[in-house]
Design a protein around this motif. Structure first.
Motif, PDB file in Angstrom:
ATOM      1  N   PHE A   1     -16.663 -11.574  10.069  1.00 31.48           N
ATOM      2  CA  PHE A   1     -15.882 -10.341  10.354  1.00 31.48           C
ATOM      3  C   PHE A   1     -15.081 -10.924  11.833  1.00 31.48           C
ATOM      4  O   PHE A   1     -15.455 -11.747  12.779  1.00 31.48           O
ATOM      5  N   VAL A   2     -13.709 -10.885  11.842  1.00 27.84           N
ATOM      6  CA  VAL A   2     -12.707 -11.066  12.838  1.00 27.84           C
ATOM      7  C   VAL A   2     -12.321  -9.871  13.948  1.00 27.84           C
ATOM      8  O   VAL A   2     -12.642 -10.018  14.192  1.00 27.84           O
ATOM      9  N   ALA A   3     -11.474  -8.781  13.023  1.00 25.22           N
ATOM     10  CA  ALA A   3     -10.861  -7.774  14.167  1.00 25.22           C
ATOM     11  C   ALA A   3     -10.704  -6.765  12.602  1.00 25.22           C
ATOM     12  O   ALA A   3     -10.528  -6.817  10.800  1.00 25.22           O
ATOM     13  N   LEU A   4     -10.681  -5.813  12.709  1.00 28.70           N
ATOM     14  CA  LEU A   4     -10.509  -4.571  12.122  1.00 28.70           C
ATOM     15  C   LEU A   4      -9.925  -3.468  12.696  1.00 28.70           C
ATOM     16  O   LEU A   4      -9.361  -2.868  13.913  1.00 28.70           O
ATOM     17  N   ILE A   5      -8.350  -2.869  12.146  1.00 24.89           N
ATOM     18  CA  ILE A   5      -7.721  -1.284  12.616  1.00 24.89           C
ATOM     19  C   ILE A   5      -7.633  -0.446  11.442  1.00 24.89           C
ATOM     20  O   ILE A   5      -7.362  -0.396  10.197  1.00 24.89           O
ATOM     21  N   GLY A   6      -7.843   0.939  12.307  1.00 23.99           N
ATOM     22  CA  GLY A   6      -7.489   2.092  11.328  1.00 23.99           C
ATOM     23  C   GLY A   6      -6.360   1.879  11.203  1.00 23.99           C
ATOM     24  O   GLY A   6      -5.073   1.742  11.108  1.00 23.99           O
ATOM     25  N   TRP A   7      -6.401   3.443  10.368  1.00 22.66           N
ATOM     26  CA  TRP A   7      -5.029   3.436   9.125  1.00 22.66           C
ATOM     27  C   TRP A   7      -4.543   4.495  10.265  1.00 22.66           C
ATOM     28  O   TRP A   7      -3.647   3.353   9.916  1.00 22.66           O
ATOM     29  N   SER A   8      -4.935   4.735  11.293  1.00 20.13           N
ATOM     30  CA  SER A   8      -3.196   5.518  11.957  1.00 20.13           C
ATOM     31  C   SER A   8      -3.625   3.789  13.134  1.00 20.13           C
ATOM     32  O   SER A   8      -2.128   4.505  14.066  1.00 20.13           O
ATOM     33  N   GLY A   9      -3.322   3.004  13.378  1.00 21.85           N
ATOM     34  CA  GLY A   9      -3.370   1.681  14.348  1.00 21.85           C
ATOM     35  C   GLY A   9      -3.922   2.482  15.644  1.00 21.85           C
ATOM     36  O   GLY A   9      -4.288   0.932  16.688  1.00 21.85           O
ATOM     37  N   THR A  10      -5.243   3.561  15.962  1.00 22.34           N
ATOM     38  CA  THR A  10      -5.068   3.665  17.219  1.00 22.34           C
ATOM     39  C   THR A  10      -6.806   3.036  17.439  1.00 22.34           C
ATOM     40  O   THR A  10      -7.437   3.398  18.561  1.00 22.34           O
TER      41      THR A  10
ATOM     42  N   VAL B   1       0.854  -1.163   0.231  1.00 18.13           N
ATOM     43  CA  VAL B   1       0.266   0.073   0.081  1.00 18.13           C
ATOM     44  C   VAL B   1       0.636   1.349   0.023  1.00 18.13           C
ATOM     45  O   VAL B   1       1.663   1.622   0.671  1.00 18.13           O
ATOM     46  N   PRO B   2       0.665   2.095  -0.923  1.00 18.21           N
ATOM     47  CA  PRO B   2       1.580   3.121  -0.538  1.00 18.21           C
ATOM     48  C   PRO B   2       0.979   3.733   0.986  1.00 18.21           C
ATOM     49  O   PRO B   2      -0.153   4.120   1.216  1.00 18.21           O
ATOM     50  N   THR B   3       1.838   4.870   1.852  1.00 21.82           N
ATOM     51  CA  THR B   3       2.152   4.710   2.663  1.00 21.82           C
ATOM     52  C   THR B   3       1.234   6.446   3.133  1.00 21.82           C
ATOM     53  O   THR B   3       0.921   6.778   3.514  1.00 21.82           O
ATOM     54  N   SER B   4       0.870   6.566   1.416  1.00 21.08           N
ATOM     55  CA  SER B   4      -0.056   7.880   1.647  1.00 21.08           C
ATOM     56  C   SER B   4      -1.054   7.685   1.523  1.00 21.08           C
ATOM     57  O   SER B   4      -2.532   8.481   1.991  1.00 21.08           O
ATOM     58  N   ARG B   5      -1.753   6.383   0.941  1.00 21.48           N
ATOM     59  CA  ARG B   5      -2.791   6.236   1.408  1.00 21.48           C
ATOM     60  C   ARG B   5      -3.602   5.739   2.554  1.00 21.48           C
ATOM     61  O   ARG B   5      -2.792   5.145   3.414  1.00 21.48           O
ATOM     62  N   ARG B   6      -4.743   6.136   3.054  1.00 22.16           N
ATOM     63  CA  ARG B   6      -5.339   6.403   4.983  1.00 22.16           C
ATOM     64  C   ARG B   6      -6.419   4.554   4.152  1.00 22.16           C
ATOM     65  O   ARG B   6      -7.542   4.937   3.932  1.00 22.16           O
ATOM     66  N   ILE B   7      -5.988   3.675   4.529  1.00 23.61           N
ATOM     67  CA  ILE B   7      -6.767   2.351   4.471  1.00 23.61           C
ATOM     68  C   ILE B   7      -6.873   1.442   5.668  1.00 23.61           C
ATOM     69  O   ILE B   7      -6.350   1.395   6.426  1.00 23.61           O
ATOM     70  N   ALA B   8      -8.024   1.287   6.054  1.00 21.07           N
ATOM     71  CA  ALA B   8      -8.234   0.485   7.395  1.00 21.07           C
ATOM     72  C   ALA B   8      -7.708  -0.522   6.718  1.00 21.07           C
ATOM     73  O   ALA B   8      -7.899  -1.301   5.658  1.00 21.07           O
ATOM     74  N   MET B   9      -7.683  -1.989   7.495  1.00 19.58           N
ATOM     75  CA  MET B   9      -7.701  -2.811   7.582  1.00 19.58           C
ATOM     76  C   MET B   9      -7.777  -4.234   8.594  1.00 19.58           C
ATOM     77  O   MET B   9      -8.091  -3.588   9.565  1.00 19.58           O
ATOM     78  N   GLY B  10      -8.044  -5.597   7.798  1.00 22.19           N
ATOM     79  CA  GLY B  10      -8.527  -5.869   8.950  1.00 22.19           C
ATOM     80  C   GLY B  10      -8.308  -7.923   8.611  1.00 22.19           C
ATOM     81  O   GLY B  10      -8.386  -7.782   7.663  1.00 22.19           O
ATOM     82  N   TRP B  11      -9.661  -8.262   9.583  1.00 23.69           N
ATOM     83  CA  TRP B  11      -9.242 -10.138   9.078  1.00 23.69           C
ATOM     84  C   TRP B  11     -10.810 -10.891   9.361  1.00 23.69           C
ATOM     85  O   TRP B  11     -11.412 -10.250  10.000  1.00 23.69           O
ATOM     86  N   PHE B  12     -11.009 -11.485   8.015  1.00 22.23           N
ATOM     87  CA  PHE B  12     -12.415 -11.668   8.102  1.00 22.23           C
ATOM     88  C   PHE B  12     -11.526 -13.834   7.738  1.00 22.23           C
ATOM     89  O   PHE B  12     -10.767 -13.579   7.826  1.00 22.23           O
ATOM     90  N   ARG B  13     -13.154 -14.667   8.309  1.00 29.45           N
ATOM     91  CA  ARG B  13     -12.494 -15.454   8.202  1.00 29.45           C
ATOM     92  C   ARG B  13     -13.968 -16.393   7.502  1.00 29.45           C
ATOM     93  O   ARG B  13     -14.930 -15.938   8.426  1.00 29.45           O
ATOM     94  N   GLN B  14     -13.425 -18.141   7.133  1.00 27.89           N
ATOM     95  CA  GLN B  14     -14.367 -18.841   6.862  1.00 27.89           C
ATOM     96  C   GLN B  14     -14.482 -19.828   6.863  1.00 27.89           C
ATOM     97  O   GLN B  14     -13.132 -20.660   6.477  1.00 27.89           O
TER      98      GLN B  14
END
Length: 124
Positions: free
Chosen positions: A47-56, A26-39
């Protein structure tokens, strides 16, 4: 284009721990939320977990609260899912997901980027 590559899955006994990693191109300039799903086989995607762009900002699915922890290493564009007190019902393919829209990451609907998945198997 964002690419997500998971690693760290495997076989573990119930009560054990495992850490999944997701490397994101991911380009560091992009504000992207990331997370995990499972099946799990025969079950709906969960849905398992999410973390925002800042990490907080983090959010967890009810079934993993208190046992799993998501973290982010922005400098290396890495996201981790530390899984503890694993149960056989945690057995599933775990997918890393990313999107600028937090809601898409939580629901999985319309989320732009998905990894290929990593198998986690918890034995009794």
């Amino acid at each position: 284009q964002v690419q997500l590559v998971e690693s760290g899955g495997g076989l573990v006994q119930a009560g054990g721990s495992l850490r999944l990693s997701c490397a994101a191109s991911v380009p560091t300039s992009r504000r992207i939320a990331m997370g995990w799903f499972r099946q799990a086989p025969g079950k709906a995607r969960e849905f398992v977990a999410l973390i925002g762009w800042s990490g907080t900002s983090t959010h967890y699915g009810d079934s993993v609260k208190g046992r799993f922890s998501i973290s982010r290493e922005k400098v290396r564009n890495m996201v981790y899912l530390q899984m503890g007190n694993l149960k056989p019902e945690d057995t599933a393919v775990y997918y890393c997901v990313a999107d600028p829209d937090y809601l898409r990451v939580v629901t999985g609907r319309g989320a732009t980027y998905w990894g290929q998945g990593s198998q986690v198997t918890v034995s009794t």
